[in-house]
Design an enzyme around this catalytic site. Structure first.
Site, PDB file in Angstrom:
ATOM      1  N   GLU A 100       0.836  -1.203   0.000  1.00 17.13           N
ATOM      2  CA  GLU A 100       0.000   0.000   0.000  1.00 17.13           C
ATOM      3  C   GLU A 100       0.871   1.253   0.000  1.00 17.13           C
ATOM      4  O   GLU A 100       2.017   1.217   0.441  1.00 17.13           O
ATOM      5  CB  GLU A 100      -0.866   0.009   1.267  1.00 17.13           C
ATOM      6  CG  GLU A 100      -2.310  -0.407   1.047  1.00 17.13           C
ATOM      7  CD  GLU A 100      -3.139   0.668   0.348  1.00 17.13           C
ATOM      8  OE1 GLU A 100      -2.583   1.512  -0.386  1.00 17.13           O
ATOM      9  OE2 GLU A 100      -4.358   0.653   0.556  1.00 17.13           O
ATOM     10  N   ASP A 101       0.317   2.361  -0.450  1.00 17.81           N
ATOM     11  CA  ASP A 101       1.046   3.625  -0.372  1.00 17.81           C
ATOM     12  C   ASP A 101       0.958   4.215   1.040  1.00 17.81           C
ATOM     13  O   ASP A 101       1.949   4.628   1.616  1.00 17.81           O
ATOM     14  CB  ASP A 101       0.573   4.637  -1.431  1.00 17.81           C
ATOM     15  CG  ASP A 101      -0.935   4.888  -1.421  1.00 17.81           C
ATOM     16  OD1 ASP A 101      -1.678   4.219  -0.668  1.00 17.81           O
ATOM     17  OD2 ASP A 101      -1.388   5.760  -2.191  1.00 17.81           O
ATOM     18  N   ASP A 104      -4.346   5.468   6.107  1.00 19.19           N
ATOM     19  CA  ASP A 104      -4.852   6.727   6.655  1.00 19.19           C
ATOM     20  C   ASP A 104      -5.977   6.375   7.646  1.00 19.19           C
ATOM     21  O   ASP A 104      -5.719   6.011   8.776  1.00 19.19           O
ATOM     22  CB  ASP A 104      -5.308   7.602   5.484  1.00 19.19           C
ATOM     23  CG  ASP A 104      -5.685   9.009   5.885  1.00 19.19           C
ATOM     24  OD1 ASP A 104      -5.092   9.539   6.823  1.00 19.19           O
ATOM     25  OD2 ASP A 104      -6.587   9.587   5.252  1.00 19.19           O
ATOM     26  N   LYS A 132      -0.354   6.961   8.731  1.00 16.06           N
ATOM     27  CA  LYS A 132      -0.825   8.173   9.426  1.00 16.06           C
ATOM     28  C   LYS A 132      -1.748   7.715  10.551  1.00 16.06           C
ATOM     29  O   LYS A 132      -2.970   7.837  10.447  1.00 16.06           O
ATOM     30  CB  LYS A 132      -1.633   9.017   8.434  1.00 16.06           C
ATOM     31  CG  LYS A 132      -1.100  10.398   8.153  1.00 16.06           C
ATOM     32  CD  LYS A 132      -2.134  11.225   7.419  1.00 16.06           C
ATOM     33  CE  LYS A 132      -1.880  11.355   5.950  1.00 16.06           C
ATOM     34  NZ  LYS A 132      -2.900  12.178   5.247  1.00 16.06           N
ATOM     35  N   PHE A 153      -1.487  16.159   4.617  1.00 19.56           N
ATOM     36  CA  PHE A 153      -1.755  15.529   3.331  1.00 19.56           C
ATOM     37  C   PHE A 153      -0.498  15.567   2.477  1.00 19.56           C
ATOM     38  O   PHE A 153       0.039  16.629   2.219  1.00 19.56           O
ATOM     39  CB  PHE A 153      -2.928  16.200   2.608  1.00 19.56           C
ATOM     40  CG  PHE A 153      -3.450  15.343   1.500  1.00 19.56           C
ATOM     41  CD1 PHE A 153      -4.358  14.318   1.775  1.00 19.56           C
ATOM     42  CD2 PHE A 153      -3.009  15.511   0.201  1.00 19.56           C
ATOM     43  CE1 PHE A 153      -4.819  13.483   0.758  1.00 19.56           C
ATOM     44  CE2 PHE A 153      -3.461  14.688  -0.824  1.00 19.56           C
ATOM     45  CZ  PHE A 153      -4.375  13.667  -0.538  1.00 19.56           C
ATOM     46  N   ASP A 160      -1.022  10.994  -4.738  1.00 18.97           N
ATOM     47  CA  ASP A 160      -1.613  12.062  -5.542  1.00 18.97           C
ATOM     48  C   ASP A 160      -2.525  12.973  -4.737  1.00 18.97           C
ATOM     49  O   ASP A 160      -3.018  12.615  -3.672  1.00 18.97           O
ATOM     50  CB  ASP A 160      -2.474  11.454  -6.657  1.00 18.97           C
ATOM     51  CG  ASP A 160      -3.764  10.839  -6.111  1.00 18.97           C
ATOM     52  OD1 ASP A 160      -3.665   9.934  -5.257  1.00 18.97           O
ATOM     53  OD2 ASP A 160      -4.864  11.281  -6.509  1.00 18.97           O
ATOM     54  N   ARG A 166       1.827  12.947  -8.488  1.00 12.52           N
ATOM     55  CA  ARG A 166       2.377  11.621  -8.188  1.00 12.52           C
ATOM     56  C   ARG A 166       3.845  11.521  -8.598  1.00 12.52           C
ATOM     57  O   ARG A 166       4.594  10.708  -8.087  1.00 12.52           O
ATOM     58  CB  ARG A 166       1.649  10.531  -8.987  1.00 12.52           C
ATOM     59  CG  ARG A 166       0.245  10.248  -8.568  1.00 12.52           C
ATOM     60  CD  ARG A 166      -0.227   8.973  -9.273  1.00 12.52           C
ATOM     61  NE  ARG A 166      -1.666   8.833  -9.280  1.00 12.52           N
ATOM     62  CZ  ARG A 166      -2.390   8.320  -8.289  1.00 12.52           C
ATOM     63  NH1 ARG A 166      -1.794   7.936  -7.180  1.00 12.52           N
ATOM     64  NH2 ARG A 166      -3.695   8.207  -8.374  1.00 12.52           N
TER      65      ARG A 166
HETATM   66  P1  IMP Z   1      -7.771   5.179   3.959  1.00 11.83           P
HETATM   67  O1  IMP Z   1      -8.828   4.263   3.398  1.00 11.83           O
HETATM   68  O2  IMP Z   1      -8.371   6.389   4.592  1.00 11.83           O
HETATM   69  O3  IMP Z   1      -6.798   4.486   4.877  1.00 11.83           O
HETATM   70  O4  IMP Z   1      -7.009   5.780   2.743  1.00 11.83           O
HETATM   71  C1  IMP Z   1      -6.149   5.061   1.991  1.00 11.83           C
HETATM   72  C2  IMP Z   1      -5.932   5.725   0.647  1.00 11.83           C
HETATM   73  O5  IMP Z   1      -6.200   7.130   0.682  1.00 11.83           O
HETATM   74  C3  IMP Z   1      -4.491   5.587   0.273  1.00 11.83           C
HETATM   75  O6  IMP Z   1      -4.249   4.380  -0.420  1.00 11.83           O
HETATM   76  C4  IMP Z   1      -4.253   6.834  -0.551  1.00 11.83           C
HETATM   77  O7  IMP Z   1      -4.549   6.582  -1.919  1.00 11.83           O
HETATM   78  C5  IMP Z   1      -5.218   7.856  -0.009  1.00 11.83           C
HETATM   79  N1  IMP Z   1      -4.536   8.793   0.933  1.00 11.83           N
HETATM   80  C6  IMP Z   1      -4.652   8.857   2.277  1.00 11.83           C
HETATM   81  N2  IMP Z   1      -3.899   9.832   2.800  1.00 11.83           N
HETATM   82  C7  IMP Z   1      -3.280  10.408   1.755  1.00 11.83           C
HETATM   83  C8  IMP Z   1      -2.332  11.496   1.637  1.00 11.83           C
HETATM   84  O8  IMP Z   1      -1.880  12.136   2.607  1.00 11.83           O
HETATM   85  N3  IMP Z   1      -1.932  11.801   0.374  1.00 11.83           N
HETATM   86  C9  IMP Z   1      -2.382  11.138  -0.742  1.00 11.83           C
HETATM   87  N4  IMP Z   1      -3.250  10.124  -0.678  1.00 11.83           N
HETATM   88  C10 IMP Z   1      -3.699   9.763   0.561  1.00 11.83           C
HETATM   89 MG    MG Z   2      -4.940   7.941  -3.876  1.00 15.56          MG
END
Ligand code: IMP
Ligand code: MG
Length: 181
Positions: A100-101, A104, A132, A153, A160, A166
């Site tokens: 995963e990137d 969050d 995070k 962010f 992105d 990106r």
């Molecule tokens: P989650 O479902 O809230 O954990 O979000 C996961 C996805 O949200 C990641 O795979 C990212 O694509 C995107 N994301 C969350 N935080 C960031 C950020 O700070 N910058 C860019 N993309 C983010």
């Molecule tokens: Mg994204």
């Protein structure tokens, strides 16, 4: 690297990222020694991280890709995860590492873990470039984490904002003016 006014600051340089990714690869190489395993990459954000990590994995490893998204042009999740591309191969009985990137809120990862678990892999772990934890809404943790970052962010290194930025080589904090924050 110098950036324009859409970038507030550089959080993690390309060199720092490379160094940490080498450490993660060492850890994975040790943990998966003698095992056959598959790295499952989430499109599109994790691609740069995956490319750097994958070339340093020394074991019997292959890769597959899945596309999920939960964002529109905002900086926080809609809470609803959509899959636009599934894996190409079944994962039943295989050792899987999700790459995963960023974790969050944890909503995307918990969706993926639930869906993959139902397919009965031999094992399922998570390797995320960024984490995070202060934003978590679902209790979930990665097994391999590159960097734990504050509640800002970030863009670059594959991440992105509204499909842009990106391509920045470093992980950067997006200027709040860009998204009206
Ligand atoms: P989650 O479902 O809230 O954990 O979000 C996961 C996805 O949200 C990641 O795979 C990212 O694509 C995107 N994301 C969350 N935080 C960031 C950020 O700070 N910058 C860019 N993309 C983010
Ligand atoms: Mg994204």
């Amino acid at each position: 690297m110098e950036y324009g006014k859409e970038i507030a600051k550089v959080l993690i340089t390309e060199a720092e990222a490379r160094k940490r990714i080498a450490e993660l690869a060492d850890q994975i190489n040790r943990d998966y020694e003698g095992k056959e395993y598959t790295v499952v990459v989430t499109l599109r954000g994790a691609v740069m991280f995956f490319a750097d990590l994958f070339r340093q994995l020394t074991g019997n490893v292959d890769c597959d890709f899945i596309a999920v998204s939960s964002y529109g042009a905002t900086t926080s999740t809609t809470g609803e995860v959509k899959m636009s591309k599934d894996l190409s191969s079944p994962i039943k009985g295989k050792h899987i590492i999700i790459v995963e990137d960023i974790i969050d809120t944890g909503i995307t990862l918990s969706y993926l873990k639930k869906m993959f678990s139902a397919r009965e892999p031999a094992s399922l772990k998570v390797c995320s470039f960024l984490d995070k934890p202060s934003r978590r809404e679902v209790e979930i943790e990665g097994d391999y984490i590159g960097f734990t970052i504050p509640n800002e962010f970030v863009v670059g290194y594959g991440l992105d904002y509204d499909q842009k930025l990106r391509n920045l080589p470093d992980v950067c904090v997006l200027a709040p003016e860009v998204y009206g924050g």
